[in-house]
Write a protein that holds these residues in place. Structure first.
Motif, short mmCIF file in Angstrom:
data_model
loop_
_atom_site.label_atom_id
_atom_site.label_comp_id
_atom_site.label_asym_id
_atom_site.label_seq_id
_atom_site.Cartn_x
_atom_site.Cartn_y
_atom_site.Cartn_z
N ASP A 199 0.83 -1.21 0.00
CA ASP A 199 0.00 0.00 0.00
C ASP A 199 0.86 1.26 0.00
O ASP A 199 0.55 2.24 -0.69
CB ASP A 199 -0.93 0.01 1.22
N ILE A 200 1.95 1.23 0.76
CA ILE A 200 2.83 2.40 0.82
C ILE A 200 3.47 2.66 -0.54
O ILE A 200 3.53 3.80 -1.02
CB ILE A 200 3.92 2.21 1.90
N LEU A 201 3.94 1.60 -1.21
CA LEU A 201 4.52 1.77 -2.54
C LEU A 201 3.51 2.35 -3.51
O LEU A 201 3.82 3.26 -4.31
CB LEU A 201 5.03 0.42 -3.06
N CYS A 202 2.29 1.84 -3.45
CA CYS A 202 1.24 2.32 -4.36
C CYS A 202 0.89 3.77 -4.07
O CYS A 202 0.76 4.58 -5.00
CB CYS A 202 0.01 1.43 -4.21
N GLU A 203 0.75 4.13 -2.80
CA GLU A 203 0.39 5.50 -2.43
C GLU A 203 1.47 6.50 -2.84
O GLU A 203 1.17 7.57 -3.37
CB GLU A 203 0.15 5.58 -0.92
N GLU A 204 2.75 6.15 -2.62
CA GLU A 204 3.84 7.06 -2.97
C GLU A 204 3.95 7.23 -4.48
O GLU A 204 4.27 8.31 -4.97
CB GLU A 204 5.16 6.57 -2.37
N ALA A 205 3.70 6.15 -5.21
CA ALA A 205 3.74 6.25 -6.67
C ALA A 205 2.61 7.13 -7.18
O ALA A 205 2.81 7.95 -8.10
CB ALA A 205 3.66 4.87 -7.29
N LYS A 215 -9.23 -1.42 -12.78
CA LYS A 215 -7.85 -1.87 -12.65
C LYS A 215 -7.02 -0.78 -11.99
O LYS A 215 -7.13 0.40 -12.31
CB LYS A 215 -7.26 -2.20 -14.02
N SER A 216 -6.15 -1.17 -11.07
CA SER A 216 -5.32 -0.21 -10.35
C SER A 216 -4.29 0.41 -11.29
O SER A 216 -3.73 -0.28 -12.16
CB SER A 216 -4.60 -0.89 -9.19
N GLU A 217 -4.04 1.70 -11.11
CA GLU A 217 -3.06 2.38 -11.96
C GLU A 217 -1.65 1.88 -11.68
O GLU A 217 -0.83 1.76 -12.59
CB GLU A 217 -3.12 3.89 -11.72
N ILE A 218 -1.35 1.58 -10.44
CA ILE A 218 -0.03 1.11 -10.04
C ILE A 218 -0.12 -0.36 -9.63
O ILE A 218 -0.93 -0.71 -8.77
CB ILE A 218 0.55 1.93 -8.87
N THR A 219 0.70 -1.19 -10.25
CA THR A 219 0.74 -2.60 -9.91
C THR A 219 1.93 -2.87 -9.01
O THR A 219 3.06 -2.47 -9.33
CB THR A 219 0.86 -3.47 -11.18
N VAL A 220 1.68 -3.52 -7.87
CA VAL A 220 2.75 -3.88 -6.93
C VAL A 220 2.65 -5.37 -6.67
O VAL A 220 1.59 -5.88 -6.31
CB VAL A 220 2.63 -3.10 -5.61
N LYS A 221 3.76 -6.08 -6.84
CA LYS A 221 3.78 -7.53 -6.63
C LYS A 221 4.99 -7.94 -5.81
O LYS A 221 6.00 -7.23 -5.75
CB LYS A 221 3.80 -8.27 -7.97
N VAL A 222 4.85 -9.12 -5.17
CA VAL A 222 5.96 -9.72 -4.43
C VAL A 222 6.76 -10.58 -5.41
O VAL A 222 6.24 -11.51 -6.01
CB VAL A 222 5.46 -10.58 -3.26
N LEU A 223 8.03 -10.24 -5.60
CA LEU A 223 8.87 -10.99 -6.54
C LEU A 223 9.39 -12.29 -5.92
O LEU A 223 9.37 -13.34 -6.55
CB LEU A 223 10.06 -10.14 -7.00
#
Length: 284
Positions: free
Chosen positions: A194-200, A219-227
């Protein structure tokens, strides 16, 4: 001696005058064409590559015409030049072989202008990413690239025409930058994402690359995934779109700073890189 100078002063003056006039005309033409290129590029917001190449080509033509005219103005030089051309078959072959490289550069420059694998102001990476910078000029012989330390990289056209080039500005300038960061294994993954998405989303340089259907479908504008998750922590990646590579670089730099500050606020730690153990130093 005085009689010789008096008899040939007109011829010598014509020869020197033509060469001097050629230099002046070439200088003026270069300055005028340079100003024209700057104004035309700003006015029509077009690609200046054709104008730059034509500018250098016209200068070369002016010098060739001027020197030829100067030689023809001197009867003795004209006769010598004619005899040399008639008796210099072997020399012509040698010069032809020696000029293959120059001719290859000119032809390669023409191909660059026609097919445009890159243009003026494009950001390039070549030589297995060891060289990078912005294309500053394309002459009859060389391509001039200004690197990010403000140094000039001079590459023959025939060489760069055979290189594998990464052009950040070819076609669509938009670029998707990967922002990656690792967090400790005991971190709340959802909070970190959530923090990564909010800052982006707060960054003013980001670009919404979603299609209309994707926006309608939520669809979310910012995609964040666990690599991956391992003993070194949890590695997260955010996909962020930018207008060009320069904006993408600025987004990444700003994101590292803002995300680190947010992590410090909520107590999320970044894992330490383990130190390598040197054999025989266990007791130290």
């Amino acid at each position: 001696m005085n009689e010789f100078l008096s008899a040939h002063i007109g011829t010598v003056g014509a020869f020197v005058g033509i060469l001097l006039g050629t230099s002046i005309v070439a200088y003026i033409m270069d300055g005028v064409s340079k100003r024209f290129i700057e104004k035309a590029t700003k006015l029509i917001k077009g690609d200046p590559i054709h104008y730059h190449f034509l500018r250098h080509f016209l200068s070369g033509v002016i010098y060739v015409i001027g020197i030829s005219w100067a030689i023809s103005a001197v009867p003795s030089l004209k006769a010598i030049a004619t005899s040399l051309l008639g008796a210099a078959g072997i020399l012509a072959i040698a010069i032809g072989l020696a000029s293959q490289n120059a001719l290859s550069n000119i032809v390669s420059g023409i191909f660059i202008v026609i097919f445009k694998p890159f243009s003026i102001n494009d950001r390039l990476r070549i030589r297995d990413n060891t060289l990078s910078g912005v294309v500053e000029d394309i002459t009859l012989r060389h391509t001039v690239i200004r690197d990010f330390e403000n140094r000039r990289i001079i590459i023959p056209n025939s060489v760069i025409n055979q290189e594998i080039i990464i052009n950040a500005d070819f076609g669509d300038d938009k670029i998707c930058t990967w922002f990656e960061i690792a967090v400790d294994t005991n971190t709340n993954i959802d909070l970190a994402k959530d923090i990564l998405c909010e800052e982006a989303l707060k960054h003013p340089l980001r670009v919404d690359n979603r299609k209309h259907e994707e926006i309608v479908n939520g669809k979310s504008e910012i995609t964040v995934k666990v690599l991956r998750v391992n003993e070194y922590g949890i590695r997260l990646r955010a996909w962020i779109w930018a207008k060009d590579s320069a904006d993408a670089f600025n987004i990444s730099c700003d994101m590292y700073e803002s995300v680190k500050k947010r992590f410090d606020e909520v107590g999320i730690s970044i894992p330490q890189v383990p130190k390598l153990k040197v054999p025989g130093t266990e007791e130290l």
